[in-house]
Design an enzyme around this catalytic site. Structure first.
Site, PDB file in Angstrom:
ATOM      1  N   ASP A  44      14.653   9.213  20.358  1.00  0.00           N
ATOM      2  CA  ASP A  44      15.959   8.773  19.857  1.00  0.00           C
ATOM      3  C   ASP A  44      15.930   7.341  19.318  1.00  0.00           C
ATOM      4  O   ASP A  44      16.932   6.644  19.328  1.00  0.00           O
ATOM      5  CB  ASP A  44      17.021   8.915  20.951  1.00  0.00           C
ATOM      6  CG  ASP A  44      16.665   8.115  22.196  1.00  0.00           C
ATOM      7  OD1 ASP A  44      15.551   7.559  22.242  1.00  0.00           O
ATOM      8  OD2 ASP A  44      17.505   8.043  23.111  1.00  0.00           O
ATOM      9  N   HIS A 248      -5.842  -0.878   1.312  1.00  0.00           N
ATOM     10  CA  HIS A 248      -4.564  -0.874   2.024  1.00  0.00           C
ATOM     11  C   HIS A 248      -4.770  -0.959   3.534  1.00  0.00           C
ATOM     12  O   HIS A 248      -4.148  -0.244   4.317  1.00  0.00           O
ATOM     13  CB  HIS A 248      -3.733   0.366   1.638  1.00  0.00           C
ATOM     14  CG  HIS A 248      -3.178   0.268   0.256  1.00  0.00           C
ATOM     15  ND1 HIS A 248      -2.693   1.345  -0.449  1.00  0.00           N
ATOM     16  CD2 HIS A 248      -3.018  -0.803  -0.573  1.00  0.00           C
ATOM     17  CE1 HIS A 248      -2.283   0.943  -1.645  1.00  0.00           C
ATOM     18  NE2 HIS A 248      -2.466  -0.356  -1.740  1.00  0.00           N
ATOM     19  N   ASP A 265      -2.445 -10.011   2.167  1.00  0.00           N
ATOM     20  CA  ASP A 265      -1.540  -9.500   1.132  1.00  0.00           C
ATOM     21  C   ASP A 265      -0.211  -9.269   1.833  1.00  0.00           C
ATOM     22  O   ASP A 265      -0.058  -8.303   2.589  1.00  0.00           O
ATOM     23  CB  ASP A 265      -2.113  -8.202   0.552  1.00  0.00           C
ATOM     24  CG  ASP A 265      -1.278  -7.651  -0.593  1.00  0.00           C
ATOM     25  OD1 ASP A 265      -0.108  -8.049  -0.735  1.00  0.00           O
ATOM     26  OD2 ASP A 265      -1.810  -6.802  -1.336  1.00  0.00           O
ATOM     27  N   ASP A 276       5.208 -10.068  -3.510  1.00  0.00           N
ATOM     28  CA  ASP A 276       3.934  -9.365  -3.266  1.00  0.00           C
ATOM     29  C   ASP A 276       2.801 -10.332  -3.603  1.00  0.00           C
ATOM     30  O   ASP A 276       2.386 -10.424  -4.745  1.00  0.00           O
ATOM     31  CB  ASP A 276       3.890  -8.107  -4.149  1.00  0.00           C
ATOM     32  CG  ASP A 276       2.605  -7.307  -3.954  1.00  0.00           C
ATOM     33  OD1 ASP A 276       1.852  -7.597  -3.006  1.00  0.00           O
ATOM     34  OD2 ASP A 276       2.362  -6.397  -4.772  1.00  0.00           O
ATOM     35  N   HIS A 355      -9.058  -1.587  -8.423  1.00  0.00           N
ATOM     36  CA  HIS A 355      -7.637  -1.195  -8.570  1.00  0.00           C
ATOM     37  C   HIS A 355      -7.105  -1.759  -9.881  1.00  0.00           C
ATOM     38  O   HIS A 355      -7.815  -2.444 -10.614  1.00  0.00           O
ATOM     39  CB  HIS A 355      -6.823  -1.672  -7.364  1.00  0.00           C
ATOM     40  CG  HIS A 355      -6.956  -3.144  -7.086  1.00  0.00           C
ATOM     41  ND1 HIS A 355      -6.386  -4.115  -7.878  1.00  0.00           N
ATOM     42  CD2 HIS A 355      -7.619  -3.805  -6.098  1.00  0.00           C
ATOM     43  CE1 HIS A 355      -6.680  -5.306  -7.385  1.00  0.00           C
ATOM     44  NE2 HIS A 355      -7.442  -5.147  -6.310  1.00  0.00           N
ATOM     45  N   HIS A 359       1.323  -4.534 -11.407  1.00  0.00           N
ATOM     46  CA  HIS A 359       2.366  -3.501 -11.428  1.00  0.00           C
ATOM     47  C   HIS A 359       3.719  -4.181 -11.500  1.00  0.00           C
ATOM     48  O   HIS A 359       3.850  -5.369 -11.196  1.00  0.00           O
ATOM     49  CB  HIS A 359       2.266  -2.616 -10.175  1.00  0.00           C
ATOM     50  CG  HIS A 359       2.224  -3.407  -8.889  1.00  0.00           C
ATOM     51  ND1 HIS A 359       3.357  -3.880  -8.267  1.00  0.00           N
ATOM     52  CD2 HIS A 359       1.187  -3.844  -8.126  1.00  0.00           C
ATOM     53  CE1 HIS A 359       3.016  -4.542  -7.172  1.00  0.00           C
ATOM     54  NE2 HIS A 359       1.696  -4.549  -7.061  1.00  0.00           N
ATOM     55  N   HIS A 366       6.029  -1.660  -5.507  1.00  0.00           N
ATOM     56  CA  HIS A 366       5.515  -1.018  -6.721  1.00  0.00           C
ATOM     57  C   HIS A 366       6.760  -0.497  -7.418  1.00  0.00           C
ATOM     58  O   HIS A 366       7.226   0.608  -7.154  1.00  0.00           O
ATOM     59  CB  HIS A 366       4.545   0.114  -6.385  1.00  0.00           C
ATOM     60  CG  HIS A 366       3.309  -0.391  -5.682  1.00  0.00           C
ATOM     61  ND1 HIS A 366       2.589   0.358  -4.793  1.00  0.00           N
ATOM     62  CD2 HIS A 366       2.684  -1.588  -5.729  1.00  0.00           C
ATOM     63  CE1 HIS A 366       1.579  -0.348  -4.330  1.00  0.00           C
ATOM     64  NE2 HIS A 366       1.612  -1.543  -4.879  1.00  0.00           N
ATOM     65  N   GLU A 392      -3.060  -9.320 -10.163  1.00  0.00           N
ATOM     66  CA  GLU A 392      -3.821  -9.332  -8.913  1.00  0.00           C
ATOM     67  C   GLU A 392      -5.265  -8.849  -9.078  1.00  0.00           C
ATOM     68  O   GLU A 392      -5.639  -7.818  -8.514  1.00  0.00           O
ATOM     69  CB  GLU A 392      -3.105  -8.487  -7.866  1.00  0.00           C
ATOM     70  CG  GLU A 392      -2.671  -7.097  -8.327  1.00  0.00           C
ATOM     71  CD  GLU A 392      -1.957  -6.342  -7.211  1.00  0.00           C
ATOM     72  OE1 GLU A 392      -2.537  -6.215  -6.133  1.00  0.00           O
ATOM     73  OE2 GLU A 392      -0.823  -5.875  -7.441  1.00  0.00           O
ATOM     74  N   TYR A 396     -14.573  -6.710  -4.792  1.00  0.00           N
ATOM     75  CA  TYR A 396     -14.810  -6.160  -3.453  1.00  0.00           C
ATOM     76  C   TYR A 396     -16.261  -5.708  -3.361  1.00  0.00           C
ATOM     77  O   TYR A 396     -16.670  -4.777  -4.041  1.00  0.00           O
ATOM     78  CB  TYR A 396     -13.860  -4.982  -3.206  1.00  0.00           C
ATOM     79  CG  TYR A 396     -12.408  -5.343  -3.483  1.00  0.00           C
ATOM     80  CD1 TYR A 396     -11.611  -5.909  -2.492  1.00  0.00           C
ATOM     81  CD2 TYR A 396     -11.857  -5.157  -4.754  1.00  0.00           C
ATOM     82  CE1 TYR A 396     -10.297  -6.268  -2.751  1.00  0.00           C
ATOM     83  CE2 TYR A 396     -10.542  -5.512  -5.023  1.00  0.00           C
ATOM     84  CZ  TYR A 396      -9.767  -6.068  -4.017  1.00  0.00           C
ATOM     85  OH  TYR A 396      -8.467  -6.426  -4.293  1.00  0.00           O
ATOM     86  N   ARG A 414      -9.002 -10.896  -3.248  1.00  0.00           N
ATOM     87  CA  ARG A 414      -7.920 -10.605  -4.199  1.00  0.00           C
ATOM     88  C   ARG A 414      -7.020 -11.826  -4.228  1.00  0.00           C
ATOM     89  O   ARG A 414      -6.801 -12.458  -3.185  1.00  0.00           O
ATOM     90  CB  ARG A 414      -7.143  -9.349  -3.774  1.00  0.00           C
ATOM     91  CG  ARG A 414      -5.947  -9.046  -4.659  1.00  0.00           C
ATOM     92  CD  ARG A 414      -5.388  -7.617  -4.471  1.00  0.00           C
ATOM     93  NE  ARG A 414      -4.789  -7.358  -3.179  1.00  0.00           N
ATOM     94  CZ  ARG A 414      -5.354  -6.667  -2.214  1.00  0.00           C
ATOM     95  NH1 ARG A 414      -6.563  -6.155  -2.382  1.00  0.00           N
ATOM     96  NH2 ARG A 414      -4.733  -6.469  -1.064  1.00  0.00           N
ATOM     97  N   GLU A 416      -3.175 -12.766  -5.875  1.00  0.00           N
ATOM     98  CA  GLU A 416      -2.055 -12.050  -6.490  1.00  0.00           C
ATOM     99  C   GLU A 416      -0.835 -12.950  -6.605  1.00  0.00           C
ATOM    100  O   GLU A 416      -0.362 -13.500  -5.612  1.00  0.00           O
ATOM    101  CB  GLU A 416      -1.710 -10.820  -5.623  1.00  0.00           C
ATOM    102  CG  GLU A 416      -0.497 -10.060  -6.089  1.00  0.00           C
ATOM    103  CD  GLU A 416      -0.270  -8.777  -5.291  1.00  0.00           C
ATOM    104  OE1 GLU A 416      -0.654  -8.727  -4.111  1.00  0.00           O
ATOM    105  OE2 GLU A 416       0.310  -7.828  -5.857  1.00  0.00           O
TER     106      GLU A 416
HETATM  107  N1  GLY Z   1       0.718  -5.139  -1.717  1.00  0.00           N
HETATM  108  C1  GLY Z   1       0.384  -3.990  -2.462  1.00  0.00           C
HETATM  109  C2  GLY Z   1      -0.106  -4.340  -3.787  1.00  0.00           C
HETATM  110  O1  GLY Z   1      -0.535  -5.451  -4.009  1.00  0.00           O
HETATM  111  O2  GLY Z   1      -0.045  -3.576  -4.715  1.00  0.00           O
HETATM  112 MN    MN Z   2       0.600  -5.855  -5.774  1.00  0.00          MN
HETATM  113 MN    MN Z   3      -0.100  -7.106  -2.811  1.00  0.00          MN
END
Ligand code: GLY
Ligand code: MN
Ligand code: MN
Length: 447
Positions: A44, A248, A265, A276, A355, A359, A366, A392, A396, A414, A416
């Site tokens: 619950d 992720h 991140d 982000d 990647h 975005h 996203h 970003e 890697y 990374r 970003e």
């Molecule tokens: N934090 C997810 C991305 O950078 O797309």
């Molecule tokens: Mn991102």
């Molecule tokens: Mn990110």
């Protein structure tokens, strides 16, 4: 009782969003938007409530199990109706306050409000004689509900009741509106970025060899909340060493090791709007030679892409620039061997930059909005003033990559930032997250 001063959009902005949607509706039509429901975590207890973002964009209303109806008559007159949960003293003692119907009209500037339990009576009445119905095709359960209302209307066809003949997906219309941010939305996103930047600074200051990733995550959440952003926009990624090579990664349960990097991140959500941001820094406060070389390459790639942003630019073109730059960089450092043009045409960089470059960003991390991807999956949409995106780039090199010298293995980087397109160029919203090697090392040395 004094309420915390948490920034939000003014009511008039939500009204503008509705007006903009209504302008896209044909005469004699109706649009129906459901709110989110609470989601059970276990038995619950529920997850923290997250409103349906289309519904939020059109109302600013943050209770579950509500429904917005917009109607446009034959002469183009608009009407808005908000169905909400009723005032309920018992529920409110246990779970919290509800707005109720009277305040819904006052505080959310809709024409009428009814209890949510009225929908099965009133919506079939609203549907009668309309020519077109707008709703989101994305939600199969809600589509089933719309069809059940339509069936009720149709069952009265012998009495001369006309059923709408045209069903129209409302999602792309709302998505296009959400893609272009207003000045007030940009102000919120600037603030979400500022708060997130403070959190990234704090993470660098609190980082120490031997601490655990989740302890640094706690520092981020602490700083978000201190500034009025109760929730992160997404599960924070706090990834030491080789964990950074899991894109992720959210387990966040390993110890932080000497001579490794920490990739964070993390971004705050402020009044529904996301930041982000990713930063990568040395756990012991000082980059080694290989870490510094790869870090500088990613940083330069990020800045190269950002500096090219202006109206008319596309993600496809930014990818060409960034991929060439990173490919040359890995050749110079000796991670790649061979001919530059061949490496480029073979898209060899995708082995390490696994990647996309960025975005859209907004109410969702996203965010919604068509990228106009062509059959080669190149995102050809021309940037316009008011769009907000992430940039970003990353590199890697997994620990088990035997194709490179050992000294490079286990490095994941990374960086970003969040960028708004302006009339003539761009605004970088990410201004207070340390990013140069010198800035990072200085901050960590003095903490
Ligand atoms: N934090 C997810 C991305 O950078 O797309
Ligand atoms: Mn991102
Ligand atoms: Mn990110």
């Amino acid at each position: 009782m004094t309420k915390a001063q948490i920034s939000t959009l003014p009511l008039s902005d939500f009204t503008k969003h509705r007006t903009a949607f209504i302008e896209k509706m044909v005469n004699n039509s109706i649009a129906i938007f459901p709110a989110a429901s609470e989601v059970t975590r276990s038995n619950d207890t529920e997850f923290a409530f997250c409103q349906n973002k289309h519904f939020y964009y059109l109302t600013g209303f943050n209770e579950p199990d509500a429904l917005l109806v917009l109607m446009k008559t034959n002469d183009g007159t608009a009407q808005s109706v908000l169905f909400t949960l009723p005032k309920d003293p018992l529920h409110e003692i246990w779970q919290g306050r509800r707005i109720g119907q009277l305040k819904a009209v006052e505080d959310y500037a809709v024409d009428k409000s009814f209890e949510i339990k009225e929908i099965d009576t009133l919506i079939p009445q609203y549907l009668e004689g309309k020519s077109q119905v707008y709703f989101g095709f994305n939600d199969p359960d809600f589509s089933t509900q719309v069809f059940s209302w339509l069936k009720q209307v149709k069952s009265r066809s012998r009495q001369g009741v006309k059923t709408p003949q045209c069903l129209f997906d409302s999602d792309p219309i709302v998505e296009e509106l959400r893609l272009i941010k207003s000045e007030n939305e940009l102000a919120l996103m600037r603030q979400a970025n500022h708060i997130s930047g403070l959190a990234h600074q704090r993470a660098m200051q609190k980082c120490q060899v031997g601490k655990f990733e989740y302890q640094i995550e706690a520092e981020l959440l602490h700083e978000f909340s201190r500034h009025g952003a109760r929730y992160p926009a997404y599960a924070s990624i706090v990834a030491g060493g080789d964990n950074a090579n899991i894109l992720h990664y959210t387990a966040n349960n390993d110890a932080l090791n000497n001579n490794e990097l920490l990739l964070i991140d993390a971004g705050a959500e402020l009044s529904g709007y996301a930041a982000d941001i990713t930063r990568t820094f040395p756990i012991n406060g000082k980059f080694n030679k290989e870490q510094a070389a790869l870090y500088q390459l990613v940083l330069d790639a990020k800045n190269l892409a950002i500096n090219a942003i202006k109206p008319g630019m596309t993600f496809a073109e930014l990818n060409v620039i960034t991929n060439a730059f990173l490919t040359q960089g890995l050749l110079d450092l000796g991670l790649f061997t061979g001919d530059f043009n061949e490496l480029l045409s073979d898209k060899k960089i995708k082995q390490y930059f696994i990647h996309g470059l960025g975005h859209w960003l907004g109410l969702d991390v996203h965010d919604v909005g068509d990228y106009q991807s062509n059959d080669k999956r190149e995102q050809t949409r021309a940037f316009e003033k008011g769009m907000v995106m992430t940039i970003e780039p990353g590199l890697y090199i997994p620990l088990d990559d035997l194709s490179v010298a050992e000294k490079w293995r286990g490095i994941g980087i990374r960086i970003e930032d969040n960028i708004a397109v302006t009339d003539t160029g761009f605004e970088n919203l990410t201004v207070n997250s340390p990013q140069t090697i010198e800035e990072i090392e200085t901050l960590m040395a003095t903490s």
